[in-house]
Enzyme design. Structure first.
Site, mmCIF file in Angstrom:
data_model
loop_
_atom_site.group_PDB
_atom_site.id
_atom_site.type_symbol
_atom_site.label_atom_id
_atom_site.label_comp_id
_atom_site.label_asym_id
_atom_site.label_seq_id
_atom_site.Cartn_x
_atom_site.Cartn_y
_atom_site.Cartn_z
ATOM 1 N N GLU A 4 -3.551 -5.096 -1.766
ATOM 2 C CA GLU A 4 -3.939 -3.861 -2.442
ATOM 3 C C GLU A 4 -3.315 -3.858 -3.835
ATOM 4 O O GLU A 4 -2.092 -3.913 -3.955
ATOM 5 C CB GLU A 4 -3.440 -2.643 -1.665
ATOM 6 C CG GLU A 4 -3.967 -2.554 -0.246
ATOM 7 C CD GLU A 4 -3.348 -1.391 0.513
ATOM 8 O OE1 GLU A 4 -2.888 -0.432 -0.142
ATOM 9 O OE2 GLU A 4 -3.303 -1.454 1.749
ATOM 10 N N GLU B 131 -9.441 -3.526 4.669
ATOM 11 C CA GLU B 131 -8.796 -2.654 3.688
ATOM 12 C C GLU B 131 -8.621 -3.475 2.410
ATOM 13 O O GLU B 131 -9.586 -3.762 1.737
ATOM 14 C CB GLU B 131 -7.467 -2.118 4.211
ATOM 15 C CG GLU B 131 -6.947 -0.953 3.400
ATOM 16 C CD GLU B 131 -5.625 -0.431 3.906
ATOM 17 O OE1 GLU B 131 -5.359 0.772 3.724
ATOM 18 O OE2 GLU B 131 -4.826 -1.206 4.462
ATOM 19 N N GLU C 20 -5.556 6.721 0.694
ATOM 20 C CA GLU C 20 -4.223 6.940 1.248
ATOM 21 C C GLU C 20 -3.154 7.003 0.158
ATOM 22 O O GLU C 20 -2.128 7.666 0.314
ATOM 23 C CB GLU C 20 -3.868 5.843 2.250
ATOM 24 C CG GLU C 20 -3.666 4.469 1.635
ATOM 25 C CD GLU C 20 -3.145 3.450 2.639
ATOM 26 O OE1 GLU C 20 -2.987 3.810 3.822
ATOM 27 O OE2 GLU C 20 -2.887 2.303 2.248
ATOM 28 N N ASP D 122 -3.957 -3.625 11.927
ATOM 29 C CA ASP D 122 -3.243 -3.353 10.684
ATOM 30 C C ASP D 122 -2.091 -4.337 10.475
ATOM 31 O O ASP D 122 -1.616 -4.995 11.410
ATOM 32 C CB ASP D 122 -2.691 -1.926 10.738
ATOM 33 C CG ASP D 122 -2.572 -1.285 9.375
ATOM 34 O OD1 ASP D 122 -2.639 -2.003 8.361
ATOM 35 O OD2 ASP D 122 -2.414 -0.047 9.327
#
Length: 667
Positions: A169, A464, A470, A416
């Site tokens: 990310e 993701e 988030e 996750d």
């Protein structure tokens, strides 16, 4: 999904000496040149303009005491390929796969496969060696002709301080190639801005049994690949002890026991930024579907608990991670035609998915109630718990968990904290997907970016690897507002991160704010930008399992918006990129059956756009439209809902507020 069909027209040329070889795309604009006089290099031109200068291709191998590279090129075959395939779990049903191809055979039992598409170029190495071998390193270069501006997603927030352990990310640093940090790694896709508005986007694709590609700065205007070495030892650690963090890595990146295709190294090229939004490069270069019967795979939307912290009101029970709360979520999902709910972290023990389960959650009751209401349940899991904390221990632990919960009636797992893409993790991701398919379970992978597996196993709905909603929960403020420009990211990620595949951004905030009123709040989160900016994400962002991140209470308080969101499919038959500029705005249309879904989004810059409806069919249609309200620049929740009759000759004038959006359903 139907298998890919190729129509080959072979023109063979034999060459045993060093030289140059060229292959062009079907429209003739993309030309790839391979030179072999001083090692193997590739260069790419687009319509006579230079994209990549000669860039090295090589590999370092060991087999016993022998070390060697690609070897010399011998025979070369040239083909023109005109193929296509179908994918009902994608942004379009029919995908064209037409390219010019070179196959170059080396003396060390490797094939260099080169493809020239109308919108880019790619190559990969294929080993035909039947004996085990070790890959010490692979040389991959992308050499550019000048110090061009780039959009660079850096590796950061490393788990346990380990260089290659990371969530994938990143916000985008926008700087010239010369300013890329020498000590930092970047992930792909990474964009380089060429002259005349052209873009070159560097990426890898079709990764299997091999580490993913990261990028670092080379000499001059060069991007070089770096790969995570193979992990030899690891420990439980990282964020909240949810990761398996390598503590010792090998002096090699991969081992093969048989013939093996390496991942594709690709560059997507475009003259018009909007065309990136409909590019199929990642799908074309991915392995074909490996699930014979996909009829059980049902994409859809999902009501999610974690972002909204189970904050529901107007009930006579204490909300939280308990049975009554999830019964309420199921009722909401059923009423609003939402196919699934997720029960996120906290339902199971910290170290097991089979032991230490929460006594406050009656899974059997919830599953039965969901079945009665037509709502499926998906469970959260860490990767290490799903595999039994031992990536080398085979699939037995995973299979035991999956069979148990599939037999109960669970529909899938949100897996996750992978947070790595070395060879071991990539192999595990394929193992988990295959096992899940065996038990008709869906998957949502977090801590990974898509790498081609989603076509091979379309039961993997999402990845993701995105700075999604988030992040608003903990976004810090600076003097004039939030630290990060989320609306700009929202109109950058569709061109770059989404090029690799679907992304679990988790949109749908009903609390919306402008810069001056936004602040991070973990328990009562809000979004940057307008209400319709959030609503437009449901058409703009690809995600076969699309989240509804806010609480059922807030959605019911905003039922008009919820009714609109609930109608938007999560896979489509056709995608048309209408307009856009990387980092500034997007305009896209998608069709499912005979219905069109259209959306536009902007950064913090307000703008007026004109949208031609020439893509819709003949005759009169009804457009159901949500637009930013006249006061949205001050009160981000302000919107205007209208309906109007339109034809394919109409051109709609659209105003996007600062951080705004516009979206329509046209029937």
């Amino acid at each position: 999904m139907k298998a890919k069909l190729f129509f080959l027209f072979c023109l063979i040329s034999l060459c045993a000496s060093a030289g140059n070889y060229e292959v062009s795309s079907p429209n003739g604009k993309v030309k790839v040149t391979i030179t072999t006089d001083e090692g193997v290099k590739w260069s790419v031109d687009y319509d006579g303009r230079q994209v990549l200068l000669p860039s090295a291709i090589d590999i370092r191998l060991s087999q016993g005491r022998k070390t060697y590279g690609l070897g010399k090129v011998g025979k070369v075959a040239r083909y023109t390929v005109n193929g296509s395939f179908k994918n009902p779990f994608y942004k379009k049903l029919n995908i064209s796969d037409a390219y010019g191809q070179l196959l170059m055979y080396t003396t060390e039992k490797f094939t260099i496969e080169v493809r020239a598409y109308d919108d880019g170029a790619a190559y990969r190495l294929i080993s035909s060696n039947k004996k085990p071998l070790t890959v010490t390193d692979e040389t991959v270069e992308f050499c550019f002709g000048d110090d061009y501006q780039a959009f660079v997603p850096y590796v950061n927030d490393n788990r346990g301080g380990e260089r290659y352990c990371y969530s994938f990310e990143s916000y985008y640093d926008e700087a010239p190639l010369s300013k890329i940090y020498l000590d930092s790694l970047a992930i792909t896709p990474l964009a380089v801005c060429l002259p005349d508005g052209m873009k070159a986007i560097v990426m890898d694709a079709g990764v299997e049994n091999y580490p993913g590609m990261m990028l670092k700065k080379g000499e001059g205007n060069v991007l070089k690949a770096e790969f995570a070495p193979y992990p030899l030892e690891q420990e439980i650690g990282g964020y909240d002890r949810l990761n398996l963090v390598p503590t010792k890595r090998a002096d090699y990146i991969a081992k093969f026991v048989k013939q093996q295709s390496l991942p594709w190294r690709a560059v997507v090229i475009t003259e018009r930024d909007a065309d990136i939004l409909s590019c199929d490069m990642a799908q074309r270069l991915a392995p074909a579907c490996r699930i014979a019967d996909t009829s059980w795979i049902k994409p859809g939307k999902v009501a999610w608990d974690w972002w909204n912290n189970c904050n529901i009101t107007g009930v006579d029970f204490l909300s939280g991670m308990n049975t009554n709360t999830y019964l309420y979520y199921i009722d909401f999902a059923a009423k609003n035609r939402v196919e699934y709910i997720i029960i996120d972290e906290g339902w199971s023990g910290k170290e097991s998915l089979m032991e230490g389960l929460s006594p406050d959650i009656d899974l059997k009751r919830l599953i039965a109630y969901g079945k009665e209401k037509g709502v499926g349940i998906i469970l959260w899991s860490s990767w290490r718990n799903l595999i039994g904390s031992n990536p080398l221990g085979g699939i037995a632990a995973t299979e035991a968990v999956m069979k148990h919960y599939a037999d109960m009636g669970i529909k899938g797992f949100k897996v996750d904290f992978f947070d790595r893409d070395d060879q071991q993790v990539i192999a595990s991701a394929y193992q988990v997907a295959e096992c899940a398919a065996k038990y008709h379970l869906y998957l949502d992978y977090h801590g990974l970016k898509p790498f081609g597996i989603q076509r091979a196993y379309p039961n993997i709905f999402n990845f993701e690897g995105v700075k999604g909603l988030e992040n608003s929960k903990w976004e810090p403020r600076v003097s004039d507002g939030p630290l990060h420009n989320q609306p700009r990211y929202d109109v950058t990620a569709p061109y770059l991160r989404m090029l690799a595949g679907p992304m679990d951004y988790t949109p749908g905030a009903m609390m919306n704010a402008m810069k001056d009123s936004f602040f991070g709040n973990n328990d009562h989160p809000m979004s940057q930008g307008t209400r319709v900016h959030q609503m437009a994400m449901y058409t703009t962002f690809e995600a076969p399992l699309q989240m509804m991140a806010d609480s059922p209470t807030k959605y019911m308080q905003n039922q008009e918006c919820t009714d609109f969101i609930a109608q938007i499919p999560t896979t489509f038959d056709e995608t048309v990129a209408l307009d856009g500029q990387l980092g500034e705005y997007t305009v896209i249309a998608r069709r499912k059956g005979s219905v069109w879904y259209v959306a536009a989004m902007t950064d913090w810059t307000a703008r007026d756009l004109t949208i031609s409806l020439d893509f819709i069919g003949e005759g009169q249609h009804t457009a159901d439209i949500f637009a930013d309200g006249v006061n949205a620049h001050k009160e981000a929740t302000d919107y205007k809902h209208t309906q109007q009759t339109v034809t394919n000759k109409d051109r709609l004038t659209v105003h996007l507020s600062s951080g705004g959006g516009w979206t329509a359903i046209i029937r």
